[in-house]
Design an enzyme around this catalytic site. Structure first.
Site, PDB file in Angstrom:
ATOM      1  CB  SER A 290      -0.953  -0.049   1.206  1.00 37.58           C
ATOM      2  OG  SER A 290      -1.914   0.967   1.124  1.00 37.58           O
ATOM      3  CG  ASP A 301       7.755   4.441 -11.732  1.00 40.17           C
ATOM      4  OD1 ASP A 301       8.260   3.306 -11.819  1.00 40.17           O
ATOM      5  OD2 ASP A 301       6.524   4.636 -11.813  1.00 40.17           O
ATOM      6  CE  LYS A 315      -5.046  -1.918   0.695  1.00 45.93           C
ATOM      7  NZ  LYS A 315      -5.144  -0.513   0.247  1.00 45.93           N
TER       8      LYS A 315
END
Length: 541
Positions: A290, A301, A315
């Site tokens: 999460s 990224d 999640k």
């Protein structure tokens, strides 16, 4: 003639109005929610036997949510309090860390500045009664004992305490107060220029705690950071966004959310972070979920740091809490979140909740926890990082840049039985009870303790004897030798925790953490930034 036309017109309007009202009434009655209300009303008022109306409604809500996704859930008022307290960053209570040892509440440590410390409760004390109710030897559940000790700020609780070396019971009246709940388990310099921070959850106070820790470590000389999110199951979205801001440059996208009734919302870095420069490594494992995955995904990224460990939980759903009048709550999934490259890392789920919950077990059985080559992502889940255009994957969690397998070198069935039965914990409490004062006087600093203190052969024999009383025996000499280093390390780390705090525990236990070791080796690389380019897919080195 005009009068007749006016009458006809009025009649037509009236008929249309009646038709519209009937249509609205028909539409209203056919709403699924009204159908549910009528059914509940009929059962409550017409059913042959008496019924628990509240329980009927709770069951209906739970059953409806089960048709949605694994993370849309219902919590009753008591569960709401238990779930939200750790995330709110504080609760009302007496301020102790404790453990139940042989049916007795043992104070591990009074919380610094808390009400128990102020009136003289000491580490090692055993609380025997609470408000004239005996809790020692009664086999009360820990949750029930906690409810007796907690209460509104300003109220008082009377306790009787058994203290080693003191005859009889000591009486204390403790005035309850706000007790802080910290989300940072450990922070220290792992070497002269590298800080280590372990975060257990993303709570309301996590970002504030994190900034304070970063500032402290930077004053001590920290240039690089190992951020440990292993086992971190997440928490507040806002806390994850604020923390990620500490690493990224101004206007760089951290995460965006989108759902059927929720238009795309973007969250970007403000450029005010304390660690926008310096080398960064994030540790993850299969329980990292999460909010932890939001931080990890953004760092990966933007090619801001290296991710080390094993594939995260997966999640990627956003829940909105909906408070109900009786204090209960629905946590309803309203959107998905996406990493800056566009990845949704939510693993697949169907109607069978058991299959979803057993997904981690399937990873173990497939060999994924031992070998990265056992993991296969379809090409449709391929994405590219935003600066170096490295390949990363969406769906089913975040795959680390450097894979670290589960350590099987020291874990045995013998050690597992000792740990699960609580033998190691009980024995370490016996040692602390007998030698705390001596060790506090002898070891002023952790460095001295870590260098000079040893778990002796006599201690290990006592541990083994305690295990035998629980029916736990070692199968052979090889199993014993394999278990011994880990048992010694864990016992030493537990003692350090009770003499100091959890940071000292992790300073010792991390000596056996393969992910920490891997991170330190990567930081030794002279061309750290080139590791991104070399490592276009996760490998174990």
């Amino acid at each position: 003639m005009k009068c007749k036309r006016r009458i006809i017109w009025c009649l037509l309007v009236s008929l249309c109005s009646i038709h519209a009202m009937n249509a609205q009434k028909h539409s209203f009655l056919n709403k699924p929610s009204n159908k549910l209300q009528m059914a509940e009303y009929a059962i409550a008022n017409l059913y042959v036997d008496s019924v628990d109306e509240a329980q009927l409604v709770d069951s209906a809500i739970i059953k409806m949510l089960e048709q949605l996704d694994p993370h849309s859930t219902y919590s009753d008022p008591q569960e709401v309090r238990e779930l939200t307290e750790p995330l709110q960053g504080k609760f009302d209570g007496i301020g102790i860390q404790f453990s139940m040892v042989e049916d007795t509440l043992l104070v591990i440590q009074p919380i610094a500045g808390g009400p128990s410390e102020k009136i003289g409760i000491l580490a090692g004390d055993r609380i025997v009664t609470v408000n004239d109710t005996t809790i020692a030897g009664t086999k009360l559940r820990t949750e029930k004992i906690m409810r007796k000790l907690r209460g509104p700020k300003g109220t008082k609780v009377n306790v009787k305490v058994l203290r080693r070396g003191v005859d009889g019971l000591l009486d204390f009246t403790i005035k309850r107060d706000k007790i802080p709940v910290y989300s940072i388990d450990a922070s220290y310099l792992i070497n002269k220029r590298t800080g280590y921070v372990k975060i257990s959850r993303f709570a309301a106070t996590t970002h504030k705690e994190f900034r304070e820790v970063l500032q402290h470590l930077q004053r001590e000389g920290m240039k690089d950071l190992i951020l440990d999110l292993q086992g971190n199951g997440g928490g507040y979205l806002e806390a994850a966004i604020d923390m990620t801001n500490e690493f990224l440059g101004k206007k760089e996208l951290i995460v965006y959310t989108e759902g059927r009734k929720n238009p795309r919302s973007e969250f970007r870095a403000k450029g005010t972070g304390l660690l926008q420069k310096g080398r960064l490594i994030i540790l993850i494992d299969e329980y990292t979920a999460s909010a932890s995955e939001i931080v990890t995904g953004a760092v990966q990224d933007w090619d801001r740091g290296i991710i080390v460990g094993r594939r995260s939980f997966g999640k990627g759903l956003v829940q909105r809490p909906i408070d109900l009048p009786d204090g209960s709550m629905i946590r309803l999934t309203v959107a998905r979140y996406y990493t800056p490259s566009g990845r949704c890392i939510q693993k697949t789920y169907g109607k069978n909740l058991a299959d979803y919950n057993e997904e981690l077990l399937k990873r173990y059985n497939s060999g994924e926890m031992i070998n990265a080559d056992s993991i296969h992502f379809p090409d449709s889940l391929k994405y590219q990082t935003l600066k170096l255009r490295r390949t990363v994957y969406g769906g089913g969690g975040i795959m680390p840049d450097y894979f670290v397998p589960v350590d099987t070198t020291m874990y045995t069935a013998y050690h597992r039985r000792i740990a699960l039965k609580g033998v190691l914990l009980r024995y370490h409490f016996q040692l602390i009870d007998a030698y705390r004062n001596e060790w506090v006087e002898k070891y002023k600093k952790l460095e001295d303790f870590n260098r000079r203190f040893e778990i002796t052969d006599g201690m290990i024999r006592q541990l083994i004897d305690l295990a035998k009383k629980e029916g736990i025996t070692c199968k052979n000499e090889d199993e014993y030798r394999k278990s011994l280093p880990l048992m010694k390390l864990q016992l030493k780390a537990l003692i350090a925790r009770d003499l100091w705090n959890t940071s000292e525990y992790y300073q010792i236990i991390n000596e056996a953490n393969l992910s920490v070791k891997k991170a330190l080796n990567l930081l030794k690389e002279k061309e750290f930034d080139q590791l991104f380019i070399k490592n276009d897919r996760p490998v174990g080195r």
